[in-house]
Design a protein around this motif. Structure first.
Motif, PDB file in Angstrom:
ATOM      1  N   SER A   1       3.345  -2.209   6.952  1.00 47.57           N
ATOM      2  CA  SER A   1       3.297  -1.031   6.081  1.00 47.57           C
ATOM      3  C   SER A   1       4.227   0.066   6.586  1.00 47.57           C
ATOM      4  CB  SER A   1       1.865  -0.503   5.989  1.00 47.57           C
ATOM      5  OG  SER A   1       1.009  -1.443   5.375  1.00 47.57           O
TER       6      SER A   1
ATOM      7  N   TYR B   1      -5.328   4.979   2.863  1.00 48.04           N
ATOM      8  CA  TYR B   1      -4.620   3.958   3.634  1.00 48.04           C
ATOM      9  C   TYR B   1      -5.290   3.695   4.975  1.00 48.04           C
ATOM     10  CZ  TYR B   1      -0.936   2.091   6.674  1.00 48.04           C
ATOM     11  OH  TYR B   1      -0.226   1.360   7.594  1.00 48.04           O
TER      12      TYR B   1
ATOM     13  N   LEU C   1       0.816  -1.217   0.000  1.00 46.87           N
ATOM     14  CA  LEU C   1       0.000   0.000   0.000  1.00 46.87           C
ATOM     15  C   LEU C   1       0.846   1.261   0.000  1.00 46.87           C
ATOM     16  CD1 LEU C   1      -2.771  -0.965   2.598  1.00 46.87           C
ATOM     17  CD2 LEU C   1      -2.915  -1.053   0.088  1.00 46.87           C
ATOM     18  N   LEU C   2       1.970   1.257   0.716  1.00 47.84           N
ATOM     19  CA  LEU C   2       2.797   2.456   0.860  1.00 47.84           C
ATOM     20  C   LEU C   2       4.106   2.371   0.085  1.00 47.84           C
ATOM     21  CD1 LEU C   2       2.276   3.195   4.674  1.00 47.84           C
ATOM     22  CD2 LEU C   2       0.881   3.893   2.718  1.00 47.84           C
TER      23      LEU C   2
END
Length: 402
Positions: free
Chosen positions: A96, A74, A58-59
């Motif tokens: 993350s 997020y 995601l990051l």
């Protein structure tokens, strides 16, 4: 040294799609909850589903194949997953945060670590005297033992934050007089894993301890975490430090835990008739008031965090960085949300009566999970003192983000 602008394609990824993906995981996560609790880790089918959905990336920068999500998207992803299964969300939040090292590494090294399908990094907090690194030619020799490595059981790489010493034992210091700390990354196979995660809540995070002895880590597998001089990615996401990511992430996991508990209670209240009563719980005026107040707490906390993240993003877009008062506001919003989420879960647990004490119901586990979460550094009440000092025009005695 200015941030290096990589001349690589940065495909757009629609953020809303990840929120829908998170919601779609609910049946799988709820169905695996007992197994997660019993085995103190995420089972392979859950890990594979998270990988398939791109949740561990995601990051990660888009230039490295990640989603590089807006922080507001997020945190909503974490909240949705936490509603269904808190340990999965907490693990994802930790992994993350660790992945925020990717923008600080040589792209080839970042691809080696985060590029593979199972390229997941975990580490424990930088506690005093946990470990140390000796600077040698070509890298660092690392010795130490660290705990609370959330998500380490499904990770393939581990990391540690170590103060650096010269070969003669002299500590290396920063210009401000503080120890010079370097983040070192190494394959999990290089470490001894210590299975000691026997805890009251968030059992499924598998937050084991790990140790290394005189492990040589090449220089290119080290970085100065959150040091803008080493940042290689220009995206606005990477104006946020890893500490900020942990704060926004774990606070929204806490809100998700509380939201899941409240939703379960509303279902219970429709049918449960307490002993000695004639009507279901939902007909009780006290219960009605408590549910309304819980709803207000969760929605106001969520709005506070969302607004803060939106304002910080806009500030970075317009002026290249955040204002100091926005740092304090994110710290306040995050800590407040964690504390209020705990109050909501406690209220719901109490209102559910004897039903709440049985494992088959979702209340006692969420009570344990939220209390385990509030013991983590992001929920410490001392943060209120730090923010209060800033609001009153005093120099802060503590650090807001680590």
């Amino acid at each position: 040294m200015a941030a290096i602008d990589l001349d690589l394609a940065r495909p757009e990824t629609p953020g809303a799609d990840y929120i829908e993906r998170a919601r779609a995981l609910k049946p799988l996560l709820e169905g695996a909850a007992d197994e997660i609790e019993e085995h103190r880790q995420l089972p392979p089918r859950v890990v594979e589903a998270l990988i398939d959905g791109g949740f561990f990336k995601l990051l990660i920068p888009r230039s490295l194949g990640g989603a590089e999500l807006h922080p507001l998207t997020y945190v909503q992803v974490l909240e949705e997953i936490a509603k269904a299964e808190p340990s999965a969300a907490w693990s994802l939040g930790q992994n993350s945060g660790c992945s925020m090292t990717a923008p600080y590494l040589d792209p080839a090294v970042a691809r080696e670590i985060f590029g593979p399908r199972h390229g997941i990094l975990a580490w424990g907090p930088d506690l005093p005297n946990a470990g140390r690194g000796i600077a040698v030619e070509g890298g660092i020799r690392v010795t130490g033992r660290w705990g609370f490595a959330t998500g380490s059981r499904h990770a393939t790489w581990l990391g540690a934050h170590v103060p650096i010493f010269e070969e003669d034992g002299t500590p290396r210091m920063n210009p401000n007089g503080r120890p010079f700390v370097r983040t070192v990354l190494f394959p999990k196979t290089s470490a001894e894993i210590i299975d000691n995660w026997q805890v009251i809540g968030l059992r499924g995070t598998g937050s084991d301890s790990y140790a290394v002895e005189d492990l040589f880590v090449p220089e290119q597998y080290t970085c100065s975490r959150d040091n803008s001089a080493e940042r290689r990615e220009p995206g606005l996401l990477y104006k946020f430090t890893s500490g900020m990511v942990y704060a926004m992430g774990f606070s929204n996991v806490s809100l998700g835990i509380a939201r899941g508990a409240l939703e379960a209670f509303i279902v219970l209240a429709r049918d449960k008739i307490p002993r000695g009563a004639r009507n279901p719980l939902r007909n009780n005026n006290v219960i009605q008031s408590q549910v309304a107040q819980c709803e207000a707490r969760l929605r106001s906390c969520r709005a506070f965090i969302h607004q803060t993240l939106e304002e910080m993003w806009e500030e970075a877009e317009c002026h290249g960085d955040f204002r100091p008062d926005q740092h304090a506001r994110l710290r306040l919003a995050s800590t407040w949300a964690i504390q209020q989420a705990r109050e909501v879960v406690a209220a719901v647990y109490s209102a559910a009566g004897a039903t709440a004490i049985f494992n088959e119901n979702p209340f006692e586990r969420r009570l344990r999970d939220i209390h385990a979460g509030t013991q983590q550094g992001q929920g410490r009440p001392v943060h209120f003192e730090t923010v209060g000092q800033i609001l009153l025009g005093l120099p802060p005695e503590g650090r807001m983000f680590r």
